[in-house]
Scaffold this motif. Structure first.
Motif, PDB file in Angstrom:
ATOM      1  N   VAL A   1      -8.354  -0.759   3.253  1.00 39.90           N
ATOM      2  CA  VAL A   1      -8.540   0.442   2.449  1.00 39.90           C
ATOM      3  C   VAL A   1      -7.309   1.321   2.625  1.00 39.90           C
ATOM      4  N   ALA A   2      -6.681   1.690   1.516  1.00 40.59           N
ATOM      5  CA  ALA A   2      -5.612   2.687   1.541  1.00 40.59           C
ATOM      6  C   ALA A   2      -6.235   4.036   1.205  1.00 40.59           C
ATOM      7  N   VAL A   3      -5.908   5.064   1.981  1.00 38.19           N
ATOM      8  CA  VAL A   3      -6.593   6.351   1.843  1.00 38.19           C
ATOM      9  C   VAL A   3      -5.587   7.473   1.654  1.00 38.19           C
ATOM     10  N   SER A   4      -6.049   8.549   1.029  1.00 35.31           N
ATOM     11  CA  SER A   4      -5.232   9.732   0.799  1.00 35.31           C
ATOM     12  C   SER A   4      -5.053  10.519   2.098  1.00 35.31           C
ATOM     13  N   PRO A   5      -4.039  11.380   2.170  1.00 38.20           N
ATOM     14  CA  PRO A   5      -3.792  12.147   3.407  1.00 38.20           C
ATOM     15  C   PRO A   5      -4.990  12.948   3.907  1.00 38.20           C
TER      16      PRO A   5
ATOM     17  N   THR B   1       1.435   1.318  -2.849  1.00 33.34           N
ATOM     18  CA  THR B   1       0.206   1.881  -3.391  1.00 33.34           C
ATOM     19  C   THR B   1       0.524   3.140  -4.192  1.00 33.34           C
ATOM     20  N   PRO B   2      -0.283   3.448  -5.198  1.00 34.87           N
ATOM     21  CA  PRO B   2       0.024   4.593  -6.059  1.00 34.87           C
ATOM     22  C   PRO B   2      -0.126   5.932  -5.348  1.00 34.87           C
ATOM     23  N   GLY B   3       0.626   6.920  -5.829  1.00 29.22           N
ATOM     24  CA  GLY B   3       0.490   8.280  -5.314  1.00 29.22           C
ATOM     25  C   GLY B   3       0.786   8.380  -3.843  1.00 29.22           C
ATOM     26  N   ASP B   4      -0.066   9.109  -3.139  1.00 28.75           N
ATOM     27  CA  ASP B   4       0.158   9.382  -1.715  1.00 28.75           C
ATOM     28  C   ASP B   4      -0.805   8.621  -0.816  1.00 28.75           C
ATOM     29  N   LEU B   5      -1.232   7.439  -1.246  1.00 29.34           N
ATOM     30  CA  LEU B   5      -2.114   6.611  -0.414  1.00 29.34           C
ATOM     31  C   LEU B   5      -1.264   5.915   0.644  1.00 29.34           C
ATOM     32  N   GLU B   6      -0.990   6.592   1.731  1.00 26.19           N
ATOM     33  CA  GLU B   6       0.011   6.132   2.693  1.00 26.19           C
ATOM     34  C   GLU B   6      -0.561   5.677   4.029  1.00 26.19           C
ATOM     35  N   ASP B   7      -1.883   5.665   4.165  1.00 26.70           N
ATOM     36  CA  ASP B   7      -2.499   5.198   5.407  1.00 26.70           C
ATOM     37  C   ASP B   7      -3.461   4.067   5.083  1.00 26.70           C
ATOM     38  N   VAL B   8      -3.502   3.060   5.957  1.00 27.33           N
ATOM     39  CA  VAL B   8      -4.282   1.851   5.692  1.00 27.33           C
ATOM     40  C   VAL B   8      -5.209   1.556   6.857  1.00 27.33           C
ATOM     41  N   PHE B   9      -6.454   1.249   6.533  1.00 23.66           N
ATOM     42  CA  PHE B   9      -7.430   0.756   7.501  1.00 23.66           C
ATOM     43  C   PHE B   9      -7.701  -0.693   7.132  1.00 23.66           C
ATOM     44  N   PHE B  10      -7.372  -1.604   8.032  1.00 24.46           N
ATOM     45  CA  PHE B  10      -7.523  -3.026   7.721  1.00 24.46           C
ATOM     46  C   PHE B  10      -8.938  -3.515   8.007  1.00 24.46           C
ATOM     47  N   SER B  11      -9.353  -4.518   7.225  1.00 24.16           N
ATOM     48  CA  SER B  11     -10.613  -5.222   7.456  1.00 24.16           C
ATOM     49  C   SER B  11     -10.372  -6.701   7.187  1.00 24.16           C
TER      50      SER B  11
ATOM     51  N   ALA C   1       1.720  -3.016  11.794  1.00 16.54           N
ATOM     52  CA  ALA C   1       2.410  -1.780  11.408  1.00 16.54           C
ATOM     53  C   ALA C   1       3.364  -2.017  10.248  1.00 16.54           C
ATOM     54  N   GLU C   2       4.051  -3.161  10.257  1.00 14.88           N
ATOM     55  CA  GLU C   2       4.990  -3.435   9.174  1.00 14.88           C
ATOM     56  C   GLU C   2       4.270  -3.591   7.844  1.00 14.88           C
ATOM     57  N   LEU C   3       3.153  -4.301   7.833  1.00 14.29           N
ATOM     58  CA  LEU C   3       2.432  -4.467   6.578  1.00 14.29           C
ATOM     59  C   LEU C   3       1.880  -3.127   6.100  1.00 14.29           C
ATOM     60  N   ALA C   4       1.336  -2.332   7.003  1.00  9.87           N
ATOM     61  CA  ALA C   4       0.817  -1.020   6.602  1.00  9.87           C
ATOM     62  C   ALA C   4       1.917  -0.169   5.985  1.00  9.87           C
ATOM     63  N   SER C   5       3.104  -0.211   6.578  1.00 11.86           N
ATOM     64  CA  SER C   5       4.233   0.558   6.058  1.00 11.86           C
ATOM     65  C   SER C   5       4.648   0.066   4.675  1.00 11.86           C
ATOM     66  N   ARG C   6       4.680  -1.247   4.516  1.00  9.91           N
ATOM     67  CA  ARG C   6       5.067  -1.814   3.222  1.00  9.91           C
ATOM     68  C   ARG C   6       4.035  -1.468   2.138  1.00  9.91           C
ATOM     69  N   LEU C   7       2.769  -1.520   2.489  1.00 12.06           N
ATOM     70  CA  LEU C   7       1.726  -1.178   1.522  1.00 12.06           C
ATOM     71  C   LEU C   7       1.812   0.283   1.108  1.00 12.06           C
ATOM     72  N   ALA C   8       2.147   1.148   2.068  1.00 15.05           N
ATOM     73  CA  ALA C   8       2.280   2.579   1.768  1.00 15.05           C
ATOM     74  C   ALA C   8       3.350   2.827   0.713  1.00 15.05           C
ATOM     75  N   GLU C   9       4.372   1.975   0.687  1.00 13.28           N
ATOM     76  CA  GLU C   9       5.440   2.117  -0.305  1.00 13.28           C
ATOM     77  C   GLU C   9       4.995   1.669  -1.693  1.00 13.28           C
TER      78      GLU C   9
END
Length: 442
Positions: A289-293, A99-109, A89-97
């Motif tokens: 993958v960082a994805v749009s809302p 990544t460009p624009g509103d790519l605020e959700d992350v699916f890890f692989s 969760a911490e890494l996903a939150s940090r990445l959301a800050e």
């Protein structure tokens, strides 16, 4: 079968089969690393100007990342990818800050190939369309799905011998050197390349296309940046036809091009962004993958019926958080400061008649070799066989203590040092490459 000897040193050539290898390869055995330098099992030191596989962005032996992995392992080493975890969760939150624009959700692989396959799967599910457009002279992975997306025929044909994955359509890249377009300025090439993409979209049928997938700057396919305004036009074409735009940041992410993500050097926000390699500085495998809302909302509503055991591994996520801290603590700034010096020194190599082009962005560059009499490669391994002088240059540089990468096709060399590189290390590496070119093309 003989009993193992407890104190015996294992033969590094036994057991493990190296990737991207041929039977007659002289495979280097790396046993240690520090900063921009690695050491082999004979004690020889090399400047690592390929960042191993374009991934050790923070350099070797970064203790902050090692300590984060150790601390996480002491708490809990593994949590199933179907469950939540604080490091994840911490890494996903940090990445959301970042990544460009509103790519605020992350699916890890786990790997870049899997991240690109996931992005394509999400685009297809979200749009209901099946085709994905990718460029010739591109690289998106070597699994069955990602291999079909890759524009490198060597990779694509190797994986498709066993099974063919459908739904991938190719279009021409906006190359400025040995371009498939006849524009005599970068602006003209950008216009022609974008018109060509629009032509492909129309002829494939816009409603059948889920996404356009591209690297912001070509990676191993040649470190080529697009001419100005090309990405903006691609974004407009995608918006006009309700096609998703996917940025493959597996190589270009995490400071490699002088910004957190390569697409930020183009001023465009994609709908999905894939990452891997540099997210942990390759200390532990991780991708995502960082994805749009809108895409994130669709995935949450419809659910995801597939997954990977090691996706978002806690050790990798802890390494990722530490890597982000390390990049923020001067490394991306250092990449920006060093990029002009690297470019200038590499452009000095054009004094060699055999060097046809030097191109790149940030700390990702290519040196392309062409016969000055014909303007064509000395040998194009995609269409002919024989001794390749580009391989000889790479070998000569290695003998002199510098590791460099071979591009796709291997008519070019990729120069890609870790972000903490110094001007002195750049000078030594380019001087070595200069000498290697001189020895091969004497």
């Amino acid at each position: 079968m003989p009993e193992p000897t407890p104190d015996a040193v294992p033969d590094p050539a036994a057991g493990a089969i190296p990737h991207w290898s041929h039977g007659d390869d002289d495979v280097l055995t790396i046993v240690d690393g520090d900063g921009v330098t690695v050491t082999d099992d004979d004690g020889n030191a090399y400047l690592d100007f390929v960042s191993q596989l374009y991934c050790v962005n923070a350099g070797h032996g970064e203790e902050r990342i090692v300590d984060a992995i150790t601390e996480q392992a002491s708490r809990i080493a593994y949590v199933a990818s179907a469950k939540n975890n604080d490091a994840r969760a911490e890494l996903a939150s940090r990445l959301a800050e970042l990544t460009p624009g509103d790519l605020e959700d992350v699916f890890f692989s786990v790997s870049g190939s899997e991240a690109n396959e996931s992005a394509v799967q999400f685009a297809r599910e979200y749009t209901g369309a099946r085709k994905v457009l990718t460029r010739y002279q591109s690289y998106h992975g070597a699994t069955y799905g990602a291999g079909s997306l890759t524009g490198d025929p060597e990779t694509r044909n190797a994986v498709s011998r066993g099974a063919e994955t459908t739904g991938a359509v190719k279009f021409l890249p906006p190359l400025s050197y040995r371009s498939p377009f006849d524009g005599d300025t970068p602006e003209a090439i950008a216009r022609q390349a974008a018109d060509h993409l629009e032509y492909v979209v129309h002829n494939e049928g816009p409603d059948s296309i889920a996404a356009v997938l591209m690297e912001p700057v070509g990676g191993t396919s040649g470190a080529y940046p697009a001419p100005a305004d090309y990405w903006q036009r691609v974004r407009e074409i995608c918006d006009e036809h309700d096609i998703l735009l996917i940025a493959d940041e597996v190589i270009t992410g995490f400071g490699r091009c002088g910004e957190w993500f390569g697409i930020q050097t183009e001023g465009v926000v994609p709908d999905l962004l894939t990452f891997a390699k540099g997210v942990t500085s390759a200390y532990v495998p991780l991708a995502g993958v960082a994805v749009s809302p809108p895409v994130a909302a669709h995935l949450r509503e419809s659910g995801i019926d597939v997954g990977q055991t090691f996706a978002g591994h806690p050790l990798a996520c802890a390494a990722g958080v530490a890597a982000l801290d390390t990049y923020a603590d001067g490394l991306i700034e250092n990449a920006r400061e060093r990029r002009s010096h690297l470019e200038a020194r590499l452009r000095d190599l054009t004094t060699h008649d055999a060097v046809g082009d030097v191109r790149g962005r940030g700390l990702l560059w290519a040196v392309e070799f062409t016969d000055p009499e014909t303007g064509e490669p000395y040998l194009d391994p995609w269409v002919e066989s024989g001794d390749n002088p580009v391989d000889d240059v790479i070998d000569a540089a290695r003998e002199r203590g510098v590791l460099l990468g071979g591009g796709r096709p291997r008519t070019q060399i990729i120069v890609c040092p870790p972000l903490p590189v110094t001007d002195a290390e750049i000078d030594r590496a380019v001087d070595t490459l200069d000498a290697a070119i001189g020895s091969v093309f004497a």
